[in-house]
Design an enzyme around this catalytic site. Sequence first.
Site, short mmCIF file in Angstrom:
data_model
loop_
_atom_site.label_atom_id
_atom_site.label_comp_id
_atom_site.label_asym_id
_atom_site.label_seq_id
_atom_site.Cartn_x
_atom_site.Cartn_y
_atom_site.Cartn_z
N ASP A 277 0.86 -1.18 0.00
CA ASP A 277 0.00 0.00 0.00
C ASP A 277 0.90 1.23 0.00
O ASP A 277 2.02 1.17 -0.49
CB ASP A 277 -0.95 -0.03 1.21
CG ASP A 277 -2.28 0.65 0.91
OD1 ASP A 277 -2.27 1.81 0.47
OD2 ASP A 277 -3.35 0.03 1.10
N HIS A 300 2.48 1.90 -3.14
CA HIS A 300 1.51 2.79 -3.78
C HIS A 300 1.98 4.23 -3.70
O HIS A 300 1.17 5.15 -3.76
CB HIS A 300 0.13 2.63 -3.15
CG HIS A 300 -0.51 1.31 -3.41
ND1 HIS A 300 -1.79 1.00 -3.02
CD2 HIS A 300 -0.06 0.20 -4.05
CE1 HIS A 300 -2.10 -0.23 -3.37
NE2 HIS A 300 -1.05 -0.75 -4.00
#
Length: 470
Positions: A277, A300
């Site tokens: 993430d 991310h």
Amino acid sequence: MDLPRTLLVIWVTASLIFENSNNVEGRSHYHKKEKNKSSPASPPEPPKRSSPVTPPVSSDPYPNDPGNSNTGCVFDVTSFGAVGDGSADDTPAFIAAWKAACAVESGVVLAPADYCFKITSTIFSGPCKPGLVFQVDGVLMPPEGPNSWPKADSRKQWLVFYRLDQMTFTGKGTIEGNGQEWWALPCKPHRGPNGSTMPGPCDSPALIRFFLSSNLVVSGLRIQNSPQFHMKFDGCDGVLIEKLSISSPKLSPNTDGIHIENTKAVGIYNSMISNGDDCISIGPGCADVDIEGVTCGPSHGISIGSLGVHNSRACVSNITVRNVVIKESDNGLRIKTWQGGTGSVTGISFDSIQMENVMNCVIIDQYYCLSKACLNETSAVYVTDVAFRNIKGTYDVRSPPIHFACSDTVACTNITLSDVELLPYEGELVDDPFCWNAYGNQETLTIPPINCLRDGDPQTVAELSQYGCY
């Protein structure tokens, strides 16, 4: 006594005194030399940073290794009954060592090398005497998976440090999250039958959380395989994070590396983060954050947000990200807000960023939504004064490298682009960068060219004062 004999005695006595004084001088000099020779070298001064943000904490948590301290303030958890075999519950020993170290100035809780300690969800609370150090040189881990988690324990957090001031969390060891079974829960994204997501609740513990604390140092540790966020800071002031290694697999869900919210005066330096993430996520209520020398990927990217969820007010200001590498990531530099929120994001600088095969290298998304049920709303978090300078590298051609999707009613303003050069990692150039209701200026031409950024200010800019955070 005759005179010659008296003179002889006086001469002998004077000679002995002179000889002894020379010996004392020699011994004193010898010991001084040995002390200088054996004492550790003075720690180098921390590098001077040009950032306006200077977290009010020392970058050298202890110039002398606590493990070699002779002050009697080192509290080895094995002395309090910790077994360290990876199977026994060592929680009581850690709690006892913490209480002892908390009560003295510059106390050290030591989890020594060559042991693997297992403890359950625990809150290490203060206030404590200043200078407290939690030093992990071995391995520290929670129970493995949801089925081994004690039913009485919180499933939202594992290690919590609460109401502390001048505390250091450091060591040469590893914090092992044992997250594999948590990632496989059917309520995680696309983990259900046939790639579906089953309804929750889907609570999974954040590995390390600092809550309502100040003047913190976190350095040197390896943190890996967290069930959810690796490290969170909530309501803190004065945080220095450096020389960390944070890692989880690319497809591990919700495993943000470092997340901060309602936290001010933060420095994050010289760390490696790879996870499933956000590499670093900056939530509402954050100000004066300096990030430098960080390598992200896969991840991310570095995100501000999401902000304004459930029509909430969110304020983020004075964020600097520089000399950072982002590689093999789903996003690069991102600001994401929900429709319907209020507040502002302002004073953001992204400078000297190297991209390697990154989707959405530069993105502002004011239509962030996790489902198709989100409705258009007139209110939004106001995004202004955002600079992207010296952003270079390669992008994944599945999406445009620059994407500015701003609110219909609350435009993004004062976006600055300078020395932005982004080329396809492989394949042909994709469509032109996307802009919607975004205003700013190009100090230099960009690659790929961006013609959709509007000049000047929107006509409604005078009405945006309600969105400011003062």
